[in-house]
Design a protein around this motif. Sequence first.
Motif, PDB file in Angstrom:
ATOM      1  N   ASN A   1      63.890  -5.846  44.150  1.00 54.96           N
ATOM      2  CA  ASN A   1      64.214  -6.895  43.179  1.00 54.96           C
ATOM      3  C   ASN A   1      63.342  -6.734  41.933  1.00 54.96           C
ATOM      4  O   ASN A   1      62.373  -7.453  41.716  1.00 54.96           O
ATOM      5  N   ASP A   2      63.715  -5.735  41.114  1.00 56.64           N
ATOM      6  CA  ASP A   2      62.987  -5.512  39.864  1.00 56.64           C
ATOM      7  C   ASP A   2      63.945  -5.670  38.678  1.00 56.64           C
ATOM      8  O   ASP A   2      65.117  -6.004  38.839  1.00 56.64           O
ATOM      9  N   GLY A   3      63.433  -5.395  37.503  1.00 56.77           N
ATOM     10  CA  GLY A   3      64.241  -5.605  36.302  1.00 56.77           C
ATOM     11  C   GLY A   3      65.513  -4.787  36.264  1.00 56.77           C
ATOM     12  O   GLY A   3      66.587  -5.278  35.913  1.00 56.77           O
ATOM     13  N   ALA A   4      65.431  -3.523  36.695  1.00 54.25           N
ATOM     14  CA  ALA A   4      66.588  -2.642  36.656  1.00 54.25           C
ATOM     15  C   ALA A   4      67.691  -3.139  37.585  1.00 54.25           C
ATOM     16  O   ALA A   4      68.876  -3.137  37.235  1.00 54.25           O
ATOM     17  N   ALA A   5      67.308  -3.568  38.779  1.00 57.44           N
ATOM     18  CA  ALA A   5      68.304  -4.048  39.741  1.00 57.44           C
ATOM     19  C   ALA A   5      69.004  -5.292  39.241  1.00 57.44           C
ATOM     20  O   ALA A   5      70.214  -5.467  39.427  1.00 57.44           O
ATOM     21  N   ARG A   6      68.264  -6.169  38.559  1.00 55.96           N
ATOM     22  CA  ARG A   6      68.850  -7.430  38.111  1.00 55.96           C
ATOM     23  C   ARG A   6      69.817  -7.249  36.949  1.00 55.96           C
ATOM     24  O   ARG A   6      70.546  -8.167  36.584  1.00 55.96           O
ATOM     25  N   GLN A   7      69.835  -6.059  36.356  1.00 58.61           N
ATOM     26  CA  GLN A   7      70.769  -5.802  35.256  1.00 58.61           C
ATOM     27  C   GLN A   7      72.172  -5.441  35.749  1.00 58.61           C
ATOM     28  O   GLN A   7      73.127  -5.433  34.976  1.00 58.61           O
ATOM     29  N   LEU A   8      72.304  -5.141  37.043  1.00 58.19           N
ATOM     30  CA  LEU A   8      73.621  -4.804  37.575  1.00 58.19           C
ATOM     31  C   LEU A   8      74.543  -6.023  37.568  1.00 58.19           C
ATOM     32  O   LEU A   8      74.108  -7.151  37.799  1.00 58.19           O
ATOM     33  N   ARG A   9      75.828  -5.741  37.321  1.00 62.28           N
ATOM     34  CA  ARG A   9      76.832  -6.803  37.319  1.00 62.28           C
ATOM     35  C   ARG A   9      78.034  -6.337  38.146  1.00 62.28           C
ATOM     36  O   ARG A   9      78.343  -5.141  38.194  1.00 62.28           O
ATOM     37  N   ILE A  10      78.721  -7.277  38.762  1.00 62.59           N
ATOM     38  CA  ILE A  10      79.939  -6.949  39.501  1.00 62.59           C
ATOM     39  C   ILE A  10      80.950  -6.325  38.535  1.00 62.59           C
ATOM     40  O   ILE A  10      81.171  -6.828  37.429  1.00 62.59           O
ATOM     41  N   GLY A  11      81.508  -5.207  38.936  1.00 62.55           N
ATOM     42  CA  GLY A  11      82.457  -4.486  38.087  1.00 62.55           C
ATOM     43  C   GLY A  11      81.844  -3.307  37.367  1.00 62.55           C
ATOM     44  O   GLY A  11      82.572  -2.466  36.828  1.00 62.55           O
ATOM     45  N   ASP A  12      80.503  -3.216  37.355  1.00 65.57           N
ATOM     46  CA  ASP A  12      79.840  -2.082  36.696  1.00 65.57           C
ATOM     47  C   ASP A  12      80.204  -0.768  37.391  1.00 65.57           C
ATOM     48  O   ASP A  12      80.389  -0.720  38.610  1.00 65.57           O
ATOM     49  N   SER A  13      80.263   0.314  36.600  1.00 63.81           N
ATOM     50  CA  SER A  13      80.426   1.662  37.131  1.00 63.81           C
ATOM     51  C   SER A  13      79.132   2.414  36.852  1.00 63.81           C
ATOM     52  O   SER A  13      78.727   2.541  35.684  1.00 63.81           O
ATOM     53  N   VAL A  14      78.467   2.895  37.898  1.00 62.48           N
ATOM     54  CA  VAL A  14      77.139   3.495  37.742  1.00 62.48           C
ATOM     55  C   VAL A  14      77.023   4.770  38.573  1.00 62.48           C
ATOM     56  O   VAL A  14      77.794   5.003  39.508  1.00 62.48           O
ATOM     57  N   ASN A  15      76.024   5.581  38.218  1.00 60.47           N
ATOM     58  CA  ASN A  15      75.702   6.752  39.042  1.00 60.47           C
ATOM     59  C   ASN A  15      75.026   6.298  40.341  1.00 60.47           C
ATOM     60  O   ASN A  15      74.184   5.392  40.336  1.00 60.47           O
ATOM     61  N   VAL A  16      75.400   6.947  41.430  1.00 64.27           N
ATOM     62  CA  VAL A  16      74.806   6.659  42.729  1.00 64.27           C
ATOM     63  C   VAL A  16      74.391   8.001  43.336  1.00 64.27           C
ATOM     64  O   VAL A  16      75.190   8.940  43.369  1.00 64.27           O
ATOM     65  N   GLY A  17      73.140   8.098  43.804  1.00 63.27           N
ATOM     66  CA  GLY A  17      72.687   9.383  44.330  1.00 63.27           C
ATOM     67  C   GLY A  17      71.675   9.253  45.441  1.00 63.27           C
ATOM     68  O   GLY A  17      71.067   8.199  45.635  1.00 63.27           O
ATOM     69  N   TRP A  18      71.526  10.350  46.185  1.00 62.07           N
ATOM     70  CA  TRP A  18      70.515  10.408  47.227  1.00 62.07           C
ATOM     71  C   TRP A  18      70.188  11.882  47.501  1.00 62.07           C
ATOM     72  O   TRP A  18      71.009  12.762  47.273  1.00 62.07           O
ATOM     73  N   MET A  19      68.989  12.120  48.011  1.00 63.17           N
ATOM     74  CA  MET A  19      68.561  13.470  48.320  1.00 63.17           C
ATOM     75  C   MET A  19      69.171  13.905  49.657  1.00 63.17           C
ATOM     76  O   MET A  19      69.499  13.088  50.509  1.00 63.17           O
ATOM     77  N   ALA A  20      69.262  15.218  49.819  1.00 60.41           N
ATOM     78  CA  ALA A  20      69.824  15.752  51.079  1.00 60.41           C
ATOM     79  C   ALA A  20      68.997  15.310  52.280  1.00 60.41           C
ATOM     80  O   ALA A  20      69.545  14.994  53.343  1.00 60.41           O
ATOM     81  N   ASP A  21      67.684  15.266  52.125  1.00 65.30           N
ATOM     82  CA  ASP A  21      66.825  14.867  53.239  1.00 65.30           C
ATOM     83  C   ASP A  21      66.926  13.390  53.574  1.00 65.30           C
ATOM     84  O   ASP A  21      66.418  12.945  54.611  1.00 65.30           O
ATOM     85  N   ALA A  22      67.575  12.603  52.709  1.00 60.36           N
ATOM     86  CA  ALA A  22      67.716  11.172  52.951  1.00 60.36           C
ATOM     87  C   ALA A  22      68.911  10.848  53.821  1.00 60.36           C
ATOM     88  O   ALA A  22      69.072   9.716  54.282  1.00 60.36           O
ATOM     89  N   CYS A  23      69.786  11.835  54.055  1.00 59.65           N
ATOM     90  CA  CYS A  23      70.952  11.594  54.915  1.00 59.65           C
ATOM     91  C   CYS A  23      70.956  12.639  56.036  1.00 59.65           C
ATOM     92  O   CYS A  23      70.424  13.740  55.892  1.00 59.65           O
ATOM     93  N   ARG A  24      71.571  12.262  57.148  1.00 57.94           N
ATOM     94  CA  ARG A  24      71.477  13.108  58.358  1.00 57.94           C
ATOM     95  C   ARG A  24      72.861  13.298  58.952  1.00 57.94           C
ATOM     96  O   ARG A  24      73.554  12.327  59.278  1.00 57.94           O
ATOM     97  N   ALA A  25      73.263  14.552  59.082  1.00 55.10           N
ATOM     98  CA  ALA A  25      74.556  14.888  59.676  1.00 55.10           C
ATOM     99  C   ALA A  25      74.419  14.946  61.192  1.00 55.10           C
ATOM    100  O   ALA A  25      73.488  15.547  61.722  1.00 55.10           O
ATOM    101  N   LEU A  26      75.349  14.289  61.887  1.00 57.49           N
ATOM    102  CA  LEU A  26      75.288  14.187  63.342  1.00 57.49           C
ATOM    103  C   LEU A  26      76.662  14.466  63.941  1.00 57.49           C
ATOM    104  O   LEU A  26      77.677  14.139  63.359  1.00 57.49           O
ATOM    105  N   GLN A  27      76.673  15.074  65.111  1.00 57.30           N
ATOM    106  CA  GLN A  27      77.933  15.335  65.815  1.00 57.30           C
ATOM    107  C   GLN A  27      77.943  14.667  67.168  1.00 57.30           C
ATOM    108  O   GLN A  27      76.883  14.323  67.703  1.00 57.30           O
TER     109      GLN A  27
END
Length: 359
Positions: A333-359
């Motif tokens: 809950n910082d300044g950047a997060a509070r600037q988001l509004r419903i309907g906004d189109s934004v970049n979304v990203g994550w590092m490869a090590d932040a997600c895990r492929a499982l079978q």
Amino acid sequence: MSTIVSFKNVQKTYDGENLVVKNLNLEIREGEFLTMLGPSGSGKTTCLMMLAGFETATHGEILLQSKPINRIPPERRNIGMVFQNYALFPHKSVAENLAFPLRVRKMAKDEIARKVKRALSMVNMDKFANRMPGQLSGGQQQRVAVARALVFEPALVLMDEPLGALDKQLREQMQYEIKQIHEQSGLTVVYVTHDQSEAMTMSDRIAVFNNGVIQQLASPSELYEKPENAFVARFIGESNELKGTISSIDGAARCKVKLDGGHDISASAGPSIREMGLASVSLRPERIVVGEAARACDNVFNGGVKDLIYYGDHLRVVMQVCGRNDFIVKLPNDGAARQLRIGDSVNVGWMADACRALQ
């Protein structure tokens, strides 16, 4: 660290056909706090009841301090037990409730008095020795139940959903107190719960059960950071689950996944990733970056903000990402997060090590 409890190829069935516990092999270390965690019907409570002696294993052997206990009755196993409903004698005072298991063991009066006083001191209930259980709050009754399980200095203490009847604030306080007692006493505790946050808070190791099988046995941090299968990833913490197919494997650490919607992502490879085929990718909501900073991530997509939920310390953002309409992002809950509004189109990203492929 030596082993105090061993389950060896233990099975349990109630009807002769369906196994509630399937070929359980588990070693519990002396002095550790081990939690059996899982949904209702997963087999965790049955395992605890077999260890306590209230249920009998259909197959296999249970050892306590290297001695088989399958045929030893509960009262002779030297095991303390704490139940959800406290199970205190309503017509006996707090001190008399604690003295009961000592009298059964035919201890001397002065020794009983000394042990009762020590146990009450451990749970900060010294001043309530002469109260009746009906004169105590739920939290106080639970402290007495814990003291009664400790009073005869058992080799092992079992706790079956002991905090389930308490409200949230008191439950969190009791979690801390039970953990403190464990650390100070050096006792071995086996704890059963379906509450993942409770397990994560209190445990040295957690055995995650599903369908009578331990899916993973590890420390809280390892379960959260390195789940071995999709069930553990879903059950421990919150996770975005993206379905797809393994398109390439880079050694043992990384892989590429083509999602069902056609997007390609890089992910860390779980231990089950050995060949091409269907997979799910687990991604924790707090590991996701939104806005310009997302451009520096290994995986970058466009996301649409569908909903914003205020939680005080963080914002929970529901987004449309990679064809999913229920993609969850947790932002501080910082300044950047509070600037988001419903309907906004934004970049979304994550590092490869932040997600895990499982079978």
